[in-house]
Write an enzyme that holds these catalytic residues in place. Sequence first.
Site, PDB file in Angstrom:
ATOM      1  N   PHE A 203       0.401 -31.484  -4.913  1.00 19.12           N
ATOM      2  CA  PHE A 203       0.513 -30.597  -3.753  1.00 19.12           C
ATOM      3  C   PHE A 203       1.880 -30.720  -3.130  1.00 19.12           C
ATOM      4  CE2 PHE A 203      -4.033 -29.759  -3.098  1.00 19.12           C
ATOM      5  CZ  PHE A 203      -4.646 -30.851  -3.674  1.00 19.12           C
ATOM      6  N   ASP A 204       2.451 -29.596  -2.724  1.00 19.82           N
ATOM      7  CA  ASP A 204       3.587 -29.620  -1.807  1.00 19.82           C
ATOM      8  C   ASP A 204       3.004 -29.953  -0.436  1.00 19.82           C
ATOM      9  OD1 ASP A 204       5.525 -27.005  -0.244  1.00 19.82           O
ATOM     10  OD2 ASP A 204       6.035 -29.116  -0.481  1.00 19.82           O
ATOM     11  N   GLY A 205       3.848 -30.375   0.498  1.00 17.46           N
ATOM     12  CA  GLY A 205       3.345 -30.748   1.820  1.00 17.46           C
ATOM     13  C   GLY A 205       3.322 -29.595   2.803  1.00 17.46           C
ATOM     14  N   PHE A 320       0.623 -27.054  -6.555  1.00 19.73           N
ATOM     15  CA  PHE A 320       0.604 -26.038  -5.499  1.00 19.73           C
ATOM     16  C   PHE A 320       1.870 -26.098  -4.659  1.00 19.73           C
ATOM     17  CE2 PHE A 320      -3.736 -24.768  -6.034  1.00 19.73           C
ATOM     18  CZ  PHE A 320      -4.441 -25.902  -6.380  1.00 19.73           C
ATOM     19  N   ASP A 322       4.348 -23.485  -1.737  1.00 16.00           N
ATOM     20  CA  ASP A 322       4.403 -22.200  -1.035  1.00 16.00           C
ATOM     21  C   ASP A 322       5.691 -21.440  -1.341  1.00 16.00           C
ATOM     22  OD1 ASP A 322       6.109 -22.568   2.003  1.00 16.00           O
ATOM     23  OD2 ASP A 322       5.799 -24.204   0.580  1.00 16.00           O
TER      24      ASP A 322
END
Lengths: 361, 259
Positions: A203-205, A320, A322
């Site tokens: 995951f990105d943060g 993931f 954004d």
Amino acid sequence: MSEIKPTDAAVPDEKEEEKDWAAAKAFFDNLKTHKPRPPKPRYAVTIAVSSRTLFDMTAERKIYEEEGVEKYVSYQVEHEQEPLNPGPAFPFVKALMNVNSRLRELYPDSEELFDIVLMTNNHAQVGVRLINSINHYDLTIERFCMTGGNSPIGYLKAYMTNLYLSKSADKVTEAIEEGIAAATMFMPDKEIELSDTQLRVAFDGDAVLFSDESEIIVKQHGLDTFFEHEKEFENKPLAQGPLKCFLEALGKLQRKFYAKNERMNCPIRTFLVTARSAASSGARVLKTLRSWGLEVDEALFLAGAPKGPLLQKIKPHIFFDDQMFHIEGAKEMGTISAHVPYGIGQKYHRGKLIEQPPKNE
Amino acid sequence: MVSTVQNTDIEQKDAEHAVVVAMTFKAVFGSDDGDDVYGAGVAFTLLQALQTVNERLLLENPSEMLLFDIILITTDRQQQQQSDRIMSSTRHHGLQIHRFCFSCEDDFTDSLLQNKVHLFLSTDKNETVQAASRGVLSALVDHQTTLCSSQQLKVVFCGDSIVQPDADINAASRQAAEVFSAQLGEMRRRFGALDSPLSIVVMTSSGGRDSCCSALRTLRTRGLSVDEAHCLAGAPRGIILSVLRPHFQLSDGLSGLQD
């Protein structure tokens, strides 16, 4: 954002629910093939995958776009007996199936499992080829919605979906707006070998696990202001992002392995891969996770370095982020990436504000 | 005693080639409030949807004969005596009902057979069971039907009963289901994949993916090409139906009507 199980769905008739459930249980118990029966949706971690993420339908998609829906449907029907090739979500689905086998070994009576649902816009006629392909690879997908052109959003809610994966940015955006964790998947440019014993999710943060509040500061006021701000508010938890609940659902399943002394051998591993740096802005992130009662197994702070090479080492089944910039970088180096169209990052491309209004699909 | 009266306000359908749908008084008009004109019943949107299908069929082909032929049927003596009010209420609401069948409870199933009804719709479960036992394909309509679209007729076929037919089902019932499937399939073929006023749905509640696939294939052999397929495998049906919003559900046997 969304609870693990969205509660704004219509109140179910419990007696009828139990009846439907009992009938399905009887059906699967009586099958000679001993296929595992799907779990009860309200206890399961439901992953909805579209047909184009599960299978590679690039050639078929071309027919749909160039020759229209009628030709597309007849092509699919003609080639019904030919199984499709795996798509970007295929390795992820296989990894989920592996976790389920391990969970069933340790907790034979539990309904807390992954439930994989095929959620597609396709007509049911195309569905026959999809089911044949699922049979070919022996995937444990017993539930599906083929909406014949209608929006899948209502059905996502009806299935209490925890994560929706699609190739359509529009549908994914709509799902996120409705509070459902969702991402647009991309096929990597090259294939790298992934673990078949452990599900690995990266995951990105900011704007994925967390809200985009800090990213707004970077984009509008620059990095220095961002560092100051994060230091000042180190102890104030960030707000939730669209994928926080999915991390939570993974954590819940991980703890079931820890409870049985399987921490060293846990078939789920989570990674945080963030452009933040450990020294200046990392602390707030870790403290936020702690305040939510969540963990990630590994937290990697890149301080702005490209994510591609690191992800190549991590080899996640899904990553993931954004920002399309990071998705493209990861994709080039063979990582299966999923874009989360959320927050201020959508208005920028490579650090510059996109001037034109968004394209209407 | 049965008498059938034509609605002279609208053009009659050729009953030989049409799909004859009979609806009960209660389904069309709900209960008797004592007013001069009856109020709308649960099947109003269904009527409108059937109308939409007819209009679209005639748009494609002005000399189309495969259309819905709609009969309003009374099932008790009291309703039978209100024939004038029924006809004037129909006129008042502008409903496209082609014939009125004033029947009484004992013989309403006879009039279904006499009128060669392909599909019988009622709000009363007992009436549907009675009709089904005489080999007439039947379905329930209820308050959920009011929430359905008037622009698209959505019909759900219960896949479980197609794949594992009820042992009690009689041959006439099965044939009625097959005939209706073929008619609907023929109608559906008049339209393209998108923007069709008729949508065919298969739903399996307890079986797995192979059950649903099997149901799709079976309906294909009957000439019916399905648009939407939902395989629940034990997931709660009610909430999926509330998204799907079908006008009514069909199963091959009586078992579907017991739910």
